[in-house]
Scaffold this motif. Sequence first.
Motif, PDB file in Angstrom:
ATOM      1  N   PRO A  64      -7.433   3.865   4.564  1.00 45.69           N
ATOM      2  CA  PRO A  64      -8.281   5.062   4.387  1.00 45.69           C
ATOM      3  C   PRO A  64      -9.722   5.384   4.887  1.00 45.69           C
ATOM      4  O   PRO A  64     -10.080   6.420   5.110  1.00 45.69           O
ATOM      5  CB  PRO A  64      -8.239   5.536   2.826  1.00 45.69           C
ATOM      6  CG  PRO A  64      -8.151   4.367   2.218  1.00 45.69           C
ATOM      7  CD  PRO A  64      -7.173   3.205   3.060  1.00 45.69           C
ATOM      8  N   TYR A  67       1.603   3.436  -2.845  1.00 42.10           N
ATOM      9  CA  TYR A  67       0.642   4.413  -3.543  1.00 42.10           C
ATOM     10  C   TYR A  67       0.451   5.559  -2.447  1.00 42.10           C
ATOM     11  O   TYR A  67       0.334   6.784  -3.256  1.00 42.10           O
ATOM     12  CB  TYR A  67      -0.873   3.607  -3.624  1.00 42.10           C
ATOM     13  CG  TYR A  67      -1.942   4.455  -4.108  1.00 42.10           C
ATOM     14  CD1 TYR A  67      -2.285   4.816  -5.473  1.00 42.10           C
ATOM     15  CD2 TYR A  67      -2.877   5.054  -3.026  1.00 42.10           C
ATOM     16  CE1 TYR A  67      -2.970   5.769  -5.663  1.00 42.10           C
ATOM     17  CE2 TYR A  67      -3.783   5.709  -3.486  1.00 42.10           C
ATOM     18  CZ  TYR A  67      -4.156   6.276  -4.716  1.00 42.10           C
ATOM     19  OH  TYR A  67      -5.110   6.928  -5.051  1.00 42.10           O
ATOM     20  N   TYR A  68       0.455   5.158  -1.285  1.00 45.26           N
ATOM     21  CA  TYR A  68       0.370   6.395  -0.427  1.00 45.26           C
ATOM     22  C   TYR A  68       1.474   7.163  -0.140  1.00 45.26           C
ATOM     23  O   TYR A  68       1.378   8.493   0.250  1.00 45.26           O
ATOM     24  CB  TYR A  68      -0.276   5.977   1.138  1.00 45.26           C
ATOM     25  CG  TYR A  68      -1.689   5.386   0.624  1.00 45.26           C
ATOM     26  CD1 TYR A  68      -2.789   6.153   0.400  1.00 45.26           C
ATOM     27  CD2 TYR A  68      -1.993   4.229   0.909  1.00 45.26           C
ATOM     28  CE1 TYR A  68      -3.943   5.939   0.182  1.00 45.26           C
ATOM     29  CE2 TYR A  68      -3.258   3.567   0.937  1.00 45.26           C
ATOM     30  CZ  TYR A  68      -4.495   4.679   0.419  1.00 45.26           C
ATOM     31  OH  TYR A  68      -5.751   4.231   0.311  1.00 45.26           O
ATOM     32  N   LYS A  86       5.972  10.456   7.338  1.00 46.25           N
ATOM     33  CA  LYS A  86       4.928   9.575   6.658  1.00 46.25           C
ATOM     34  C   LYS A  86       4.482   8.266   7.428  1.00 46.25           C
ATOM     35  O   LYS A  86       3.562   7.703   7.388  1.00 46.25           O
ATOM     36  CB  LYS A  86       5.506   9.173   5.413  1.00 46.25           C
ATOM     37  CG  LYS A  86       6.939   8.128   5.264  1.00 46.25           C
ATOM     38  CD  LYS A  86       7.229   8.366   4.015  1.00 46.25           C
ATOM     39  CE  LYS A  86       8.600   7.487   4.207  1.00 46.25           C
ATOM     40  NZ  LYS A  86       9.443   7.634   2.935  1.00 46.25           N
ATOM     41  N   LEU A  97      -2.552   2.155   7.080  1.00 51.75           N
ATOM     42  CA  LEU A  97      -2.893   2.596   5.684  1.00 51.75           C
ATOM     43  C   LEU A  97      -4.079   2.262   5.030  1.00 51.75           C
ATOM     44  O   LEU A  97      -4.300   2.087   3.915  1.00 51.75           O
ATOM     45  CB  LEU A  97      -1.663   2.216   4.762  1.00 51.75           C
ATOM     46  CG  LEU A  97      -0.074   2.887   5.113  1.00 51.75           C
ATOM     47  CD1 LEU A  97       0.896   2.223   3.984  1.00 51.75           C
ATOM     48  CD2 LEU A  97      -0.245   4.208   5.173  1.00 51.75           C
ATOM     49  N   PRO A 151      -6.581  10.892   0.908  1.00 55.16           N
ATOM     50  CA  PRO A 151      -5.542  10.945   1.379  1.00 55.16           C
ATOM     51  C   PRO A 151      -4.731  12.164   1.136  1.00 55.16           C
ATOM     52  O   PRO A 151      -3.866  12.622   1.983  1.00 55.16           O
ATOM     53  CB  PRO A 151      -4.983   9.976   0.291  1.00 55.16           C
ATOM     54  CG  PRO A 151      -6.024   9.048   0.120  1.00 55.16           C
ATOM     55  CD  PRO A 151      -7.149   9.836  -0.024  1.00 55.16           C
ATOM     56  N   LEU A 192      -6.861   7.831   7.225  1.00 56.17           N
ATOM     57  CA  LEU A 192      -5.412   7.518   7.373  1.00 56.17           C
ATOM     58  C   LEU A 192      -4.980   8.017   8.457  1.00 56.17           C
ATOM     59  O   LEU A 192      -3.900   7.475   9.047  1.00 56.17           O
ATOM     60  CB  LEU A 192      -4.871   7.996   5.792  1.00 56.17           C
ATOM     61  CG  LEU A 192      -4.925   7.188   4.669  1.00 56.17           C
ATOM     62  CD1 LEU A 192      -4.684   7.923   3.483  1.00 56.17           C
ATOM     63  CD2 LEU A 192      -4.309   5.711   4.855  1.00 56.17           C
ATOM     64  N   THR A 228      -3.806  14.397   4.683  1.00 62.62           N
ATOM     65  CA  THR A 228      -2.356  14.463   4.706  1.00 62.62           C
ATOM     66  C   THR A 228      -2.067  15.959   4.905  1.00 62.62           C
ATOM     67  O   THR A 228      -1.080  16.235   5.614  1.00 62.62           O
ATOM     68  CB  THR A 228      -1.594  13.698   3.554  1.00 62.62           C
ATOM     69  OG1 THR A 228      -2.059  12.597   3.518  1.00 62.62           O
ATOM     70  CG2 THR A 228      -0.439  13.875   3.806  1.00 62.62           C
ATOM     71  N   ILE A 273       2.301  10.367  -2.069  1.00 59.44           N
ATOM     72  CA  ILE A 273       1.503  11.645  -1.563  1.00 59.44           C
ATOM     73  C   ILE A 273       1.783  12.439  -0.231  1.00 59.44           C
ATOM     74  O   ILE A 273       1.956  13.335  -0.068  1.00 59.44           O
ATOM     75  CB  ILE A 273      -0.172  10.974  -1.250  1.00 59.44           C
ATOM     76  CG1 ILE A 273      -0.471  10.472  -2.588  1.00 59.44           C
ATOM     77  CG2 ILE A 273      -0.922  12.109  -1.028  1.00 59.44           C
ATOM     78  CD1 ILE A 273      -1.898   9.862  -2.640  1.00 59.44           C
ATOM     79  N   PHE A 274       2.311  11.430   0.788  1.00 62.92           N
ATOM     80  CA  PHE A 274       2.681  11.961   2.210  1.00 62.92           C
ATOM     81  C   PHE A 274       3.939  12.718   1.893  1.00 62.92           C
ATOM     82  O   PHE A 274       4.132  13.720   2.558  1.00 62.92           O
ATOM     83  CB  PHE A 274       3.037  10.844   3.049  1.00 62.92           C
ATOM     84  CG  PHE A 274       1.559   9.807   3.198  1.00 62.92           C
ATOM     85  CD1 PHE A 274       0.244  10.469   2.974  1.00 62.92           C
ATOM     86  CD2 PHE A 274       1.922   8.692   3.932  1.00 62.92           C
ATOM     87  CE1 PHE A 274      -0.909   9.428   3.255  1.00 62.92           C
ATOM     88  CE2 PHE A 274       0.854   7.668   4.282  1.00 62.92           C
ATOM     89  CZ  PHE A 274      -0.539   8.302   3.977  1.00 62.92           C
ATOM     90  N   LEU A 280       1.009  -1.257   0.134  1.00 63.56           N
ATOM     91  CA  LEU A 280       0.109  -0.009  -0.035  1.00 63.56           C
ATOM     92  C   LEU A 280       0.924   1.373   0.049  1.00 63.56           C
ATOM     93  O   LEU A 280       0.445   2.343  -0.676  1.00 63.56           O
ATOM     94  CB  LEU A 280      -1.039   0.033   0.980  1.00 63.56           C
ATOM     95  CG  LEU A 280      -2.205  -1.174   1.190  1.00 63.56           C
ATOM     96  CD1 LEU A 280      -2.535  -1.024   2.556  1.00 63.56           C
ATOM     97  CD2 LEU A 280      -3.128  -0.693  -0.003  1.00 63.56           C
ATOM     98  N   SER A 281       2.150   1.044   0.516  1.00 66.00           N
ATOM     99  CA  SER A 281       3.081   2.443   0.869  1.00 66.00           C
ATOM    100  C   SER A 281       3.252   2.997  -0.581  1.00 66.00           C
ATOM    101  O   SER A 281       3.764   4.140  -0.918  1.00 66.00           O
ATOM    102  CB  SER A 281       4.125   2.177   1.616  1.00 66.00           C
ATOM    103  OG  SER A 281       5.060   1.225   1.036  1.00 66.00           O
TER     104      SER A 281
END
Length: 538
Positions: A173, A143-144, A162, A171, A209, A184, A213, A147-148, A140-141
């Motif tokens: 959402p 993808y996320y 992060k 992780l 997200p 998140l 964030t 963004i973070f 998952l990280s």
Amino acid sequence: MMNKYFLLNILFFIFSVNAMAQFQDSIPVDLAELDTFAIDSMETDSISNELLQIDDDLNSVFSDRMDSLLHSWEVQNRFNFDSSEVVFSSYPSNISDSVYMERLKDIEQVIDLSYNQVVKRYIQMYTEKKRDLVEVMLGLSAYYFPIFEETLDKYDMPLEIKYLAIIESALNPTARSRAGANGLWQFMYGTAKNMKLEITSFVDERRDPIKATDAAARYLERLYDIYGDWHLAIAAYNCGPGNVNRAIRRSGGKTNYWEIYYRLPRETRGYVPAFIAATYTFEHYKEHNMVPRYPDIPLSVDTVMISDYLHFDQVAANLAIDKEQLRALNPMYRRDVIPAKANKPYPLVLPNSVMLDFVEKDTTVLAYEREKYFPNNTLIDPTTSSGGYFTPVDIKGKEKVLYTVKSGDNVGFISSWFHVRASDLRYWNNINRDIIRVGQKLAVYVPEGQTAKYEKINAMSFAEKQASIGKTVKPAEPKKVEPLDPNYVYHTVRSGDTIWDIAKQYAGISSDDIMKLNNLSNDRGLYVGQKLKIKRKG
């Protein structure tokens, strides 16, 4: 100086009132007092702190939070656990303190990564006991984390922040705590509104997200401005500034996190150690033979702004994307609808593979069965008895079937087997947070004349039920029952056991020892009633 103190007190009051409302006993403390506190050297945050005791129950707070993700319908359906995985025969355990300390020292970071026995326990939880989930979060990280990192860079904050989302939500959402924290970054309603996040019946930006964030970064930045210390800022993010300031006061003005450790609320004591352990694990997962498991959602996406009401069903019916993918990419929309208007557009995240199709067909998509989803071009038609598209399916003209929940079932599976919406199943049975229990009787409303067809589902195996909706289940290999060797001590596996748990029950035995004796590669080989060799007798 009075102006400075006045401003700090105003800032503290604003944020302490709204920060993490589950801690009812938070009370403001004059932050001007902090000027008189000596800032202790972080060099004391080492393994030499022998006075720090380990609380065995602390792991359960974060362990349960992670388990809720691993057993969720989203993870079970969006991750492929059977395709060409790299399975390691073993993983390192009983690692020395000096190795952990050296690896933490090698990580480029701004936030102090202290090491002691409490941190070690959390590292072991991530790298041994919860390996499967960490592999999911590693996937998952991908993808996320971009963004973070972009948001943290925007505010010139340490990028390792992060990892805070790992312990906040694993992780997930759509994660929701018992106290009502959401998303998140696990914002409570009051804190989220104070940070200008939109929360309505249709939109919850705590689940967005990007927006969430940004709010988390701004909130943490203000907390750091108050304390000048990332450990204390992170602790205050969890329990509120009032609790942190009370801990500082009760400890005689000390501002070293580890020296106020036992003055903090119970969950917060594990918060910073869990953050340090998460940072270690994500930086050194390869050394622990862990492999990322990637979700079945596209990682290459783009965003288009929508300026009119749009239902996910309209998009799914016209583009090569299903509704579950839309939900995964757009978790901020609570009812599968984007309540956009010309003067208030909202974002729609789509895979790059279908973005061009949407741009070309946007008029067709918006017009598709519009009267069905938005009667009289409204979100809710007050003239209809159903009250709008998002209410449960009208049970008139339908018949009730009772389904008995079996082990391994969840709301997503059951709704797919009966061809009903998950939201309807929840409504009919007053299901909260998708929690159901084995043996529970669920009411399901099916078309008239088809009760016999759907009643048969009760007698089907899991594989048969999946086959009824076109999905196959890889058959489990038959378990070989080996005769017990009288020269060994055995352990009978119980529900919920892991190799790591079992090893803790026997002095001088490691998880590696148990796996070698029983030819196991990981916890997935365990089953209830299994007899495991532990050690030789005598």
